[in-house]
Design a protein around this motif. Structure first.
Motif, PDB file in Angstrom:
ATOM      1  N   PHE A  47      -3.689   3.523  -1.147  1.00  0.00           N
ATOM      2  CA  PHE A  47      -3.743   2.818  -2.426  1.00  0.00           C
ATOM      3  C   PHE A  47      -3.230   1.394  -2.235  1.00  0.00           C
ATOM      4  O   PHE A  47      -2.034   1.132  -2.395  1.00  0.00           O
ATOM      5  CB  PHE A  47      -2.898   3.528  -3.483  1.00  0.00           C
ATOM      6  CG  PHE A  47      -3.366   4.893  -3.862  1.00  0.00           C
ATOM      7  CD1 PHE A  47      -4.233   5.081  -4.923  1.00  0.00           C
ATOM      8  CD2 PHE A  47      -2.935   6.013  -3.160  1.00  0.00           C
ATOM      9  CE1 PHE A  47      -4.658   6.353  -5.277  1.00  0.00           C
ATOM     10  CE2 PHE A  47      -3.356   7.279  -3.502  1.00  0.00           C
ATOM     11  CZ  PHE A  47      -4.218   7.456  -4.564  1.00  0.00           C
ATOM     12  N   PRO A  48      -4.091   0.439  -1.883  1.00  0.00           N
ATOM     13  CA  PRO A  48      -3.629  -0.945  -1.797  1.00  0.00           C
ATOM     14  C   PRO A  48      -3.479  -1.540  -3.194  1.00  0.00           C
ATOM     15  O   PRO A  48      -4.269  -1.239  -4.102  1.00  0.00           O
ATOM     16  CB  PRO A  48      -4.748  -1.633  -1.012  1.00  0.00           C
ATOM     17  CG  PRO A  48      -5.972  -0.830  -1.320  1.00  0.00           C
ATOM     18  CD  PRO A  48      -5.510   0.587  -1.523  1.00  0.00           C
ATOM     19  N   PHE A  49      -2.481  -2.391  -3.380  1.00  0.00           N
ATOM     20  CA  PHE A  49      -2.267  -3.003  -4.689  1.00  0.00           C
ATOM     21  C   PHE A  49      -1.521  -4.316  -4.517  1.00  0.00           C
ATOM     22  O   PHE A  49      -0.912  -4.574  -3.473  1.00  0.00           O
ATOM     23  CB  PHE A  49      -1.493  -2.064  -5.626  1.00  0.00           C
ATOM     24  CG  PHE A  49      -0.084  -1.766  -5.182  1.00  0.00           C
ATOM     25  CD1 PHE A  49       0.998  -2.446  -5.716  1.00  0.00           C
ATOM     26  CD2 PHE A  49       0.161  -0.794  -4.213  1.00  0.00           C
ATOM     27  CE1 PHE A  49       2.295  -2.171  -5.292  1.00  0.00           C
ATOM     28  CE2 PHE A  49       1.454  -0.501  -3.796  1.00  0.00           C
ATOM     29  CZ  PHE A  49       2.524  -1.196  -4.334  1.00  0.00           C
TER      30      PHE A  49
ATOM     31  N   ILE B 145      -8.062   0.975 -10.331  1.00  0.00           N
ATOM     32  CA  ILE B 145      -7.156   1.443  -9.282  1.00  0.00           C
ATOM     33  C   ILE B 145      -8.017   1.867  -8.105  1.00  0.00           C
ATOM     34  O   ILE B 145      -8.972   2.630  -8.269  1.00  0.00           O
ATOM     35  CB  ILE B 145      -6.279   2.599  -9.771  1.00  0.00           C
ATOM     36  CG1 ILE B 145      -5.284   2.080 -10.816  1.00  0.00           C
ATOM     37  CG2 ILE B 145      -5.544   3.260  -8.614  1.00  0.00           C
ATOM     38  CD1 ILE B 145      -4.392   3.140 -11.400  1.00  0.00           C
ATOM     39  N   MET B 146      -7.679   1.354  -6.921  1.00  0.00           N
ATOM     40  CA  MET B 146      -8.500   1.628  -5.742  1.00  0.00           C
ATOM     41  C   MET B 146      -7.848   2.677  -4.869  1.00  0.00           C
ATOM     42  O   MET B 146      -6.642   2.621  -4.615  1.00  0.00           O
ATOM     43  CB  MET B 146      -8.718   0.360  -4.936  1.00  0.00           C
ATOM     44  CG  MET B 146      -9.661   0.560  -3.758  1.00  0.00           C
ATOM     45  SD  MET B 146     -10.133  -0.998  -2.989  1.00  0.00           S
ATOM     46  CE  MET B 146     -11.609  -0.465  -2.103  1.00  0.00           C
TER      47      MET B 146
ATOM     48  N   VAL C 139       0.848  -1.188   0.000  1.00  0.00           N
ATOM     49  CA  VAL C 139       0.000   0.000   0.000  1.00  0.00           C
ATOM     50  C   VAL C 139       0.883   1.237   0.000  1.00  0.00           C
ATOM     51  O   VAL C 139       1.903   1.284   0.693  1.00  0.00           O
ATOM     52  CB  VAL C 139      -0.964   0.006   1.218  1.00  0.00           C
ATOM     53  CG1 VAL C 139      -0.214  -0.032   2.522  1.00  0.00           C
ATOM     54  CG2 VAL C 139      -1.919   1.178   1.170  1.00  0.00           C
ATOM     55  N   VAL C 140       0.540   2.191  -0.847  1.00  0.00           N
ATOM     56  CA  VAL C 140       1.182   3.506  -0.793  1.00  0.00           C
ATOM     57  C   VAL C 140       0.139   4.482  -0.268  1.00  0.00           C
ATOM     58  O   VAL C 140      -1.074   4.269  -0.421  1.00  0.00           O
ATOM     59  CB  VAL C 140       1.744   3.960  -2.145  1.00  0.00           C
ATOM     60  CG1 VAL C 140       2.823   3.006  -2.630  1.00  0.00           C
ATOM     61  CG2 VAL C 140       0.644   4.086  -3.185  1.00  0.00           C
TER      62      VAL C 140
ATOM     63  N   PHE D 183       5.136   2.286  -9.994  1.00  0.00           N
ATOM     64  CA  PHE D 183       3.946   2.753 -10.701  1.00  0.00           C
ATOM     65  C   PHE D 183       2.975   3.402  -9.726  1.00  0.00           C
ATOM     66  O   PHE D 183       2.456   4.503  -9.966  1.00  0.00           O
ATOM     67  CB  PHE D 183       3.271   1.576 -11.413  1.00  0.00           C
ATOM     68  CG  PHE D 183       1.991   1.924 -12.123  1.00  0.00           C
ATOM     69  CD1 PHE D 183       1.976   2.193 -13.479  1.00  0.00           C
ATOM     70  CD2 PHE D 183       0.777   1.974 -11.435  1.00  0.00           C
ATOM     71  CE1 PHE D 183       0.796   2.517 -14.146  1.00  0.00           C
ATOM     72  CE2 PHE D 183      -0.407   2.292 -12.075  1.00  0.00           C
ATOM     73  CZ  PHE D 183      -0.397   2.561 -13.433  1.00  0.00           C
ATOM     74  N   MET D 184       2.730   2.725  -8.601  1.00  0.00           N
ATOM     75  CA  MET D 184       1.752   3.239  -7.650  1.00  0.00           C
ATOM     76  C   MET D 184       2.257   4.493  -6.946  1.00  0.00           C
ATOM     77  O   MET D 184       1.476   5.401  -6.650  1.00  0.00           O
ATOM     78  CB  MET D 184       1.400   2.167  -6.619  1.00  0.00           C
ATOM     79  CG  MET D 184       0.623   0.989  -7.197  1.00  0.00           C
ATOM     80  SD  MET D 184      -0.884   1.446  -8.101  1.00  0.00           S
ATOM     81  CE  MET D 184      -1.820   2.271  -6.821  1.00  0.00           C
ATOM     82  N   ARG D 185       3.560   4.572  -6.691  1.00  0.00           N
ATOM     83  CA  ARG D 185       4.093   5.794  -6.078  1.00  0.00           C
ATOM     84  C   ARG D 185       3.956   6.979  -7.034  1.00  0.00           C
ATOM     85  O   ARG D 185       3.608   8.094  -6.611  1.00  0.00           O
ATOM     86  CB  ARG D 185       5.555   5.593  -5.682  1.00  0.00           C
ATOM     87  CG  ARG D 185       5.736   4.736  -4.433  1.00  0.00           C
ATOM     88  CD  ARG D 185       7.157   4.839  -3.915  1.00  0.00           C
ATOM     89  NE  ARG D 185       8.132   4.317  -4.861  1.00  0.00           N
ATOM     90  CZ  ARG D 185       8.566   3.069  -4.870  1.00  0.00           C
ATOM     91  NH1 ARG D 185       8.116   2.188  -3.982  1.00  0.00           N
ATOM     92  NH2 ARG D 185       9.466   2.671  -5.746  1.00  0.00           N
TER      93      ARG D 185
END
Length: 432
Positions: free
Chosen positions: A394-396, A379-380, A210-211, A405-407
């Motif tokens: 942002f869990p992934f 994307i959640m 998660v970010v 990518f998420m950061r």
């Protein structure tokens, strides 16, 4: 003694989703008192001391035996590692639907309580309420106030099951609900949404991460001012920023059809209202599709999201949406979105007793299957404000999206929200 799951709750059994609540405190903590506080809460919340079992064509909650019920586990170790471990520890069907773990740093001066709750028995509001109630009971115990009495002879009393939210909604008539379903299916067919492609590739040890995005008090306040001035909600501004960031990850500059899924709380929309501490999932969803270009006006996006969501609530279509939930497995496009934007609004933070400083509090949704083989997905983003400060989680799954990518996505969203906040009118100068 069993409590049958309603069709809506049954959907969550297959999804295997859960809420992971964490609160970090600094100072002296009485582990025994915290264990007692958790016991008191699970005693008063019968759903928390159950397992999911098959029952006919569906499922039910079955009470755990006294030797099986969840108890507070205590460990010593690194808090970050402990949090990652809890985020990746499932609540499997057939096991307890709740878990609590207290991790204390080797120095003994910092502690993290993590409570995991199956989505079958909670939504975001009840999950937060459970966490806060544990700390309320702990505070009462260490301050010398008497806790609730135990059951006579130490025996567990028969459960008083909370009623499913779907049974509290008004009857809309089968014909009207069928027409609503047909309209929703037809709209999904005509307006297929684009999803963001995965970037992770082969990963040796896929797991949940998660970010996090946070705004300080000033920027959170200014973001609210911008929302009020523009006549939209903070949620709508967040959705607009999410949609814009997602659109930049799709090819071309022309408008693309994107989907935005927003939960809708039902606790205040039934009579009488359902208290937050009643452990049932009391939420439905609203999916809207929007044509979004790379240069889309984010305020217009926010206004569209805000208006449509308001119309959905005002028309009480949320009742139909709850009624058609059992049809989703056969019609997955009914909830297929480019972004999923949950928003808990402003929530009360835990209140530890004097001598304990609350360092951090988080709510993160997690699930057991992210389907990396699909190649793309929503994307959640889970937004919640504790003590007036906005945080978005942002869990992934690392086999789907890479941490980098998420950061990057998080950083773009942060810049977009700061831009919204900076557009707020400056506060008036103090008199004199």
């Amino acid at each position: 003694m069993h409590r049958a799951l309603c069709p809506v709750e049954t959907l969550y059994v297959g999804q295997r989703s859960r809420g992971v609540l964490s609160s970090t405190v600094r100072g002296h903590l009485d582990t025994g008192a915290l264990a007692t506080a958790f016991d008191e809460v699970t005693r008063d919340q019968p759903s928390m001391r159950t397992r999911i079992v098959a029952a006919g064509d569906g499922f039910a909650l079955a009470p755990l035996g006294e030797d099986e019920r969840p108890r507070l586990s205590t460990v010593t170790g690194d808090l970050r590692e402990a949090y990652a471990r809890e985020l990746n520890t499932a609540l499997p069907v057939g096991g307890p639907v709740s878990r609590a773990v207290l991790t204390s740093a080797p120095t003994g001066d910092e502690h993290m309580l993590v409570i995991s709750l199956d989505h079958t028995i909670i939504d975001g509001h009840s999950a937060v309420a459970v966490q806060n109630e544990v700390w309320n009971r702990y505070r009462a115990l260490v301050e010398g106030r008497t806790g609730a009495a135990s059951a006579p002879g130490g025996r567990q009393q028969a459960p008083r099951w909370p009623q499913p939210i779907s049974e509290l909604l008004p009857d809309t008539g089968r014909a009207d609900t069928a027409a609503y379903l047909q309209q929703r299916v037809e709209h999904a067919r005509k307006h297929p949404v684009h999803l963001v492609a995965y970037d992770a590739g082969e990963v040796d040890d896929p797991h949940i991460e998660v970010v996090r995005l946070t705004l300080d008090d000033e920027h959170t306040t200014r973001l609210r001012h911008t929302a009020r001035r523009r006549g939209v909600s903070v949620h709508a501004l967040i959705c607009a920023a999410l949609l814009s960031a997602a659109r930049r990850r799709l090819d071309g500059d022309e408008p693309r059809t994107l989907g935005c899924l927003s939960p809708v709380d039902l606790r205040s929309r039934v009579s009488p209202p359902v208290p937050a501490l009643r452990t049932v999932p009391a939420v439905t969803t609203h999916l809207q599709t929007l044509e979004v270009a790379t240069d889309a006006d984010r305020y217009e996006l926010a206004r569209t999201v805000h208006t449509r969501l308001g119309d959905f609530v005002a028309s009480r279509d949320y009742v139909h949406e709850m009624r058609i939930t059992p049809q989703i497995p056969g019609n997955p496009t009914l909830q297929l979105a480019t972004v999923i934007a949950t928003n808990m609004g402003v929530c009360p933070a835990p209140r530890p007793p004097r001598g304990l400083e609350l360092v951090d509090v988080r709510l993160v949704p997690a699930r057991e299957q992210y389907f990396p083989q699909a190649g793309r997905s929503p994307i959640m983003a889970c937004a919640v404000s504790f003590d007036g400060r906005l945080a978005i989680e942002f869990p992934f799954f690392t086999a789907c999206f890479s941490p980098s990518f998420m950061r990057t996505f998080r950083n773009e969203l942060h810049a977009g929200l700061v831009a919204f906040a900076d557009a707020a009118e400056p506060a008036p100068a103090p008199a004199g």
